[in-house]
Design a protein around this motif. Structure first.
Motif, PDB file in Angstrom:
ATOM      1  N   VAL A  54      71.737  16.602 -44.748  1.00  0.00           N
ATOM      2  CA  VAL A  54      71.997  16.000 -43.440  1.00  0.00           C
ATOM      3  C   VAL A  54      73.362  16.418 -42.920  1.00  0.00           C
ATOM      4  O   VAL A  54      73.477  17.008 -41.854  1.00  0.00           O
ATOM      5  N   THR A  55      74.423  16.090 -43.663  1.00  0.00           N
ATOM      6  CA  THR A  55      75.786  16.398 -43.218  1.00  0.00           C
ATOM      7  C   THR A  55      76.748  16.348 -44.390  1.00  0.00           C
ATOM      8  O   THR A  55      76.493  15.662 -45.379  1.00  0.00           O
ATOM      9  N   ALA A  56      77.831  17.073 -44.256  1.00  0.00           N
ATOM     10  CA  ALA A  56      78.991  16.927 -45.139  1.00  0.00           C
ATOM     11  C   ALA A  56      80.037  16.202 -44.307  1.00  0.00           C
ATOM     12  O   ALA A  56      80.479  16.708 -43.276  1.00  0.00           O
ATOM     13  N   ASP A  92      81.787  13.692 -48.452  1.00  0.00           N
ATOM     14  CA  ASP A  92      80.518  13.046 -48.758  1.00  0.00           C
ATOM     15  C   ASP A  92      79.376  13.943 -48.305  1.00  0.00           C
ATOM     16  O   ASP A  92      79.346  14.378 -47.149  1.00  0.00           O
ATOM     17  N   PHE A  93      78.436  14.187 -49.213  1.00  0.00           N
ATOM     18  CA  PHE A  93      77.266  15.007 -48.920  1.00  0.00           C
ATOM     19  C   PHE A  93      76.068  14.079 -48.764  1.00  0.00           C
ATOM     20  O   PHE A  93      75.685  13.396 -49.717  1.00  0.00           O
ATOM     21  N   PHE A  94      75.499  14.027 -47.565  1.00  0.00           N
ATOM     22  CA  PHE A  94      74.386  13.133 -47.276  1.00  0.00           C
ATOM     23  C   PHE A  94      73.081  13.915 -47.256  1.00  0.00           C
ATOM     24  O   PHE A  94      72.993  14.993 -46.657  1.00  0.00           O
ATOM     25  N   PHE A  95      72.062  13.319 -47.898  1.00  0.00           N
ATOM     26  CA  PHE A  95      70.723  13.897 -47.975  1.00  0.00           C
ATOM     27  C   PHE A  95      69.700  12.827 -47.601  1.00  0.00           C
ATOM     28  O   PHE A  95      69.950  11.635 -47.782  1.00  0.00           O
ATOM     29  N   THR A  96      68.553  13.269 -47.122  1.00  0.00           N
ATOM     30  CA  THR A  96      67.393  12.392 -46.979  1.00  0.00           C
ATOM     31  C   THR A  96      66.297  12.945 -47.876  1.00  0.00           C
ATOM     32  O   THR A  96      66.309  14.129 -48.238  1.00  0.00           O
ATOM     33  N   ALA A  97      65.354  12.085 -48.217  1.00  0.00           N
ATOM     34  CA  ALA A  97      64.170  12.500 -48.965  1.00  0.00           C
ATOM     35  C   ALA A  97      62.997  11.677 -48.450  1.00  0.00           C
ATOM     36  O   ALA A  97      63.106  10.444 -48.337  1.00  0.00           O
ATOM     37  N   SER A  98      61.910  12.350 -48.114  1.00  0.00           N
ATOM     38  CA  SER A  98      60.699  11.669 -47.663  1.00  0.00           C
ATOM     39  C   SER A  98      59.614  11.699 -48.727  1.00  0.00           C
ATOM     40  O   SER A  98      58.592  11.024 -48.584  1.00  0.00           O
ATOM     41  N   LEU A 141      73.561   6.988 -40.476  1.00  0.00           N
ATOM     42  CA  LEU A 141      72.266   6.419 -40.085  1.00  0.00           C
ATOM     43  C   LEU A 141      72.087   6.450 -38.570  1.00  0.00           C
ATOM     44  O   LEU A 141      71.004   6.758 -38.069  1.00  0.00           O
ATOM     45  N   GLU A 142      73.151   6.162 -37.842  1.00  0.00           N
ATOM     46  CA  GLU A 142      73.079   6.214 -36.372  1.00  0.00           C
ATOM     47  C   GLU A 142      72.772   7.637 -35.901  1.00  0.00           C
ATOM     48  O   GLU A 142      71.961   7.833 -35.002  1.00  0.00           O
ATOM     49  N   SER A 143      73.409   8.638 -36.502  1.00  0.00           N
ATOM     50  CA  SER A 143      73.133  10.021 -36.088  1.00  0.00           C
ATOM     51  C   SER A 143      71.709  10.436 -36.478  1.00  0.00           C
ATOM     52  O   SER A 143      71.070  11.188 -35.740  1.00  0.00           O
ATOM     53  N   THR A 160      72.462  14.613 -35.876  1.00  0.00           N
ATOM     54  CA  THR A 160      73.238  14.997 -37.053  1.00  0.00           C
ATOM     55  C   THR A 160      73.773  16.410 -36.895  1.00  0.00           C
ATOM     56  O   THR A 160      73.166  17.248 -36.234  1.00  0.00           O
ATOM     57  N   THR A 161      74.917  16.650 -37.495  1.00  0.00           N
ATOM     58  CA  THR A 161      75.536  17.967 -37.497  1.00  0.00           C
ATOM     59  C   THR A 161      75.886  18.317 -38.943  1.00  0.00           C
ATOM     60  O   THR A 161      76.104  17.415 -39.759  1.00  0.00           O
ATOM     61  N   PRO A 162      75.965  19.601 -39.270  1.00  0.00           N
ATOM     62  CA  PRO A 162      76.267  19.960 -40.660  1.00  0.00           C
ATOM     63  C   PRO A 162      77.615  19.438 -41.149  1.00  0.00           C
ATOM     64  O   PRO A 162      77.780  19.182 -42.334  1.00  0.00           O
ATOM     65  N   TYR A 163      78.563  19.253 -40.234  1.00  0.00           N
ATOM     66  CA  TYR A 163      79.890  18.765 -40.596  1.00  0.00           C
ATOM     67  C   TYR A 163      80.227  17.581 -39.715  1.00  0.00           C
ATOM     68  O   TYR A 163      80.051  17.637 -38.497  1.00  0.00           O
TER      69      TYR A 163
END
Length: 186
Positions: free
Chosen positions: A91-93, A108-114, A154-156, A162-165
């Motif tokens: 998602v983003t760093a 912080d490295f954010f990920f999602t998983a479905s 979560l808002e983005s 969302t943006t990579p950075y």
């Protein structure tokens, strides 16, 4: 008589090398389709010394030495909520600060998983007061409070922006939003 030449500083292990240091962490937001639209799994933090009483990503923690952020995300999901084989989407760093001690400088490295294997459950009850699926479509429906920098991600996600950075805490408003007086580790 001349003095001996100073020994070189080992910048990998010497905390006094004078360079900027950041603490890396990985976060996993599990997502599913609910009756009212997308839902995210959150945990209620307790007994950690950081943002206890706040809702947060179902799985998150520090990246360990020699570990990638992806590996840390998989490990934390196994250790904290008992799921494996996550299909992670980056998602983003987020470069984050509280403007104080070196421990306050974060990446912080954010990920999602479905998709994943296993049923999410609290594996570390001393660190979590429970899990809850929450509607992502309307952040007013999220439980309160949510860890501020995680709420920003979560808002983005909700807005599709969302943006990579991304950054958090570099202005007074966001720095003050995340200022617990208790411990400082995640």
């Amino acid at each position: 008589m001349s003095s001996p030449a100073p020994s070189p500083v080992d910048t990998d292990t010497d905390p006094h090398h004078g360079r900027f240091v950041v603490v890396p962490a990985a976060y996993v937001f599990l997502l599913r389709q609910g009756d009212e639209g997308p839902e995210v799994l959150l945990q209620l933090r307790r007994g950690t010394g950081y943002m206890d009483g706040h809702w947060a990503a179902a799985a998150a923690g520090h990246v360990e030495r020699g570990e990638t952020a992806y590996d840390a995300a998989h490990r934390e999901a196994r250790e904290e909520i008992g799921v494996s084989d996550l299909d992670l989407d980056f998602v983003t760093a987020m470069h984050r600060t509280r403007g104080g001690e070196p421990i306050d400088e974060r990446i912080d490295f954010f990920f999602t998983a479905s998709t994943w294997r296993g049923e999410p459950r609290v594996v570390e009850p001393e660190k979590s007061a429970g899990l809850r699926w929450c509607a992502l479509g309307g952040l007013d429906a999220l439980p309160d409070p949510v860890v501020p920098h995680e709420r920003a991600v979560l808002e983005s996600l909700r807005r599709g922006t969302t943006t990579p950075y991304s950054t958090f805490g570099f202005d007074a408003a966001t720095r003050d939003a995340e200022a617990p007086e208790e411990g400082r580790s995640r």
